[in-house]
Design a protein around this motif. Structure first.
Motif, short mmCIF file in Angstrom:
data_model
loop_
_atom_site.label_atom_id
_atom_site.label_comp_id
_atom_site.label_asym_id
_atom_site.label_seq_id
_atom_site.Cartn_x
_atom_site.Cartn_y
_atom_site.Cartn_z
N ALA A 10 78.56 152.13 -26.27
CA ALA A 10 79.73 152.01 -25.42
C ALA A 10 79.34 152.90 -24.88
N ILE A 11 78.11 153.88 -24.25
CA ILE A 11 77.69 154.33 -23.69
C ILE A 11 76.57 153.14 -22.51
N GLU A 12 75.75 152.73 -23.54
CA GLU A 12 74.87 152.04 -22.70
C GLU A 12 75.53 151.19 -22.14
N LYS A 13 76.63 150.35 -22.54
CA LYS A 13 77.44 149.14 -22.28
C LYS A 13 77.76 149.61 -20.76
N ARG A 19 74.81 150.02 -13.19
CA ARG A 19 73.67 149.66 -13.14
C ARG A 19 72.99 148.41 -12.51
N ASN A 20 73.96 148.11 -13.03
CA ASN A 20 73.97 146.49 -12.40
C ASN A 20 74.77 146.00 -10.67
N SER A 21 75.66 146.81 -10.65
CA SER A 21 76.76 147.36 -9.76
C SER A 21 75.74 148.54 -8.97
N GLY A 22 74.82 149.59 -8.70
CA GLY A 22 73.93 149.37 -8.05
C GLY A 22 74.24 151.23 -8.03
N LYS A 23 74.99 151.68 -8.65
CA LYS A 23 75.39 153.28 -9.51
C LYS A 23 74.74 154.07 -9.61
N GLU A 24 73.49 153.65 -9.22
CA GLU A 24 72.07 154.24 -10.31
C GLU A 24 71.78 156.21 -10.75
N ALA A 25 72.99 157.00 -9.28
CA ALA A 25 73.19 157.89 -9.75
C ALA A 25 74.23 158.25 -11.42
N THR A 26 75.05 157.71 -11.33
CA THR A 26 75.96 158.30 -12.16
C THR A 26 75.51 157.23 -13.74
N ALA A 27 74.73 155.97 -12.98
CA ALA A 27 74.08 155.78 -15.08
C ALA A 27 72.94 156.65 -14.94
N ASN A 28 72.56 157.04 -14.27
CA ASN A 28 71.05 157.91 -14.58
C ASN A 28 72.15 159.30 -15.63
N PHE A 29 73.28 159.34 -15.10
CA PHE A 29 74.09 160.53 -15.73
C PHE A 29 74.09 159.88 -17.46
N PHE A 30 74.95 159.18 -17.71
CA PHE A 30 75.14 158.42 -18.94
C PHE A 30 74.23 158.08 -19.35
N LEU A 31 72.73 157.52 -18.93
CA LEU A 31 71.94 157.17 -20.32
C LEU A 31 71.03 159.26 -19.98
N LYS A 32 71.41 159.19 -19.41
CA LYS A 32 71.46 160.86 -20.23
C LYS A 32 71.50 162.19 -21.39
N ALA A 33 73.44 160.85 -20.81
CA ALA A 33 74.09 161.26 -21.76
C ALA A 33 73.48 160.42 -23.20
N ILE A 34 72.73 159.45 -23.57
CA ILE A 34 72.47 159.10 -24.73
C ILE A 34 70.84 159.54 -25.51
N ASN A 35 70.82 160.12 -24.52
CA ASN A 35 69.19 160.94 -24.73
C ASN A 35 70.14 162.31 -25.44
N THR A 36 70.93 162.76 -24.57
CA THR A 36 71.09 163.80 -25.66
C THR A 36 71.95 163.60 -26.82
N ILE A 37 72.72 162.99 -27.09
CA ILE A 37 73.33 162.92 -27.99
C ILE A 37 72.64 161.90 -28.90
N THR A 38 71.46 161.37 -29.31
CA THR A 38 70.12 161.00 -29.73
C THR A 38 69.20 162.01 -30.05
N ASN A 39 69.13 162.94 -29.63
CA ASN A 39 68.66 164.07 -29.33
C ASN A 39 68.05 165.42 -30.00
N GLU A 40 69.74 165.62 -29.77
CA GLU A 40 70.24 167.34 -30.55
C GLU A 40 70.58 167.42 -31.62
N THR A 41 69.82 168.44 -32.00
CA THR A 41 69.37 169.04 -32.94
C THR A 41 70.84 169.74 -33.54
N ASN A 42 71.03 170.69 -32.48
CA ASN A 42 71.38 171.81 -32.55
C ASN A 42 73.21 171.28 -32.46
N GLU A 43 74.17 171.36 -33.72
CA GLU A 43 75.67 170.70 -34.13
C GLU A 43 76.22 171.45 -33.14
N ASN A 44 76.26 172.14 -32.46
CA ASN A 44 76.95 173.34 -31.64
C ASN A 44 77.31 172.89 -29.94
#
Length: 90
Positions: A10-13, A19-44
């Motif tokens: 859902a985040i990737e979509k 990104r396709n509508s030119g909202k790069e800063a907001t798109a980057n926020f959600f890209l960071k969200a994907i990275n956080t969810i994927t890579n965070e090992t601390n459950e809390n």
């Protein structure tokens, strides 16, 4: 480990649509969200991040989301809520 694949999808979509509508800063926020969810090992820390994500509903207003972006954000929010429930969050 809790399955977050639907949330990440859902985040990737949304990120792609922004990104396709030119909202790069907001798109980057959600890209960071994907990275956080994927890579965070601390459950809390992951729970805390998901709580922040779930409380960012006003973002769609401030980022001037289109109707389609709003729909995608709603789906993201719905999936985030499901993951939070799996963590025992009301």
């Amino acid at each position: 480990m809790i399955d977050t694949s639907k949330l990440i999808d859902a985040i990737e979509k949304l990120e792609n649509e922004l990104r396709n509508s030119g909202k790069e800063a907001t798109a980057n926020f959600f890209l960071k969200a994907i990275n956080t969810i994927t890579n965070e090992t601390n459950e809390n820390k992951l729970k805390s991040f998901l709580e922040q994500l779930c409380s960012s509903a006003s973002m769609s207003q401030y980022a001037n989301f289109s109707f389609r972006e709003d729909e995608l954000f709603d789906k993201l929010f719905e999936e985030a809520q499901k993951v939070m429930k799996l963590y025992g969050h009301p």
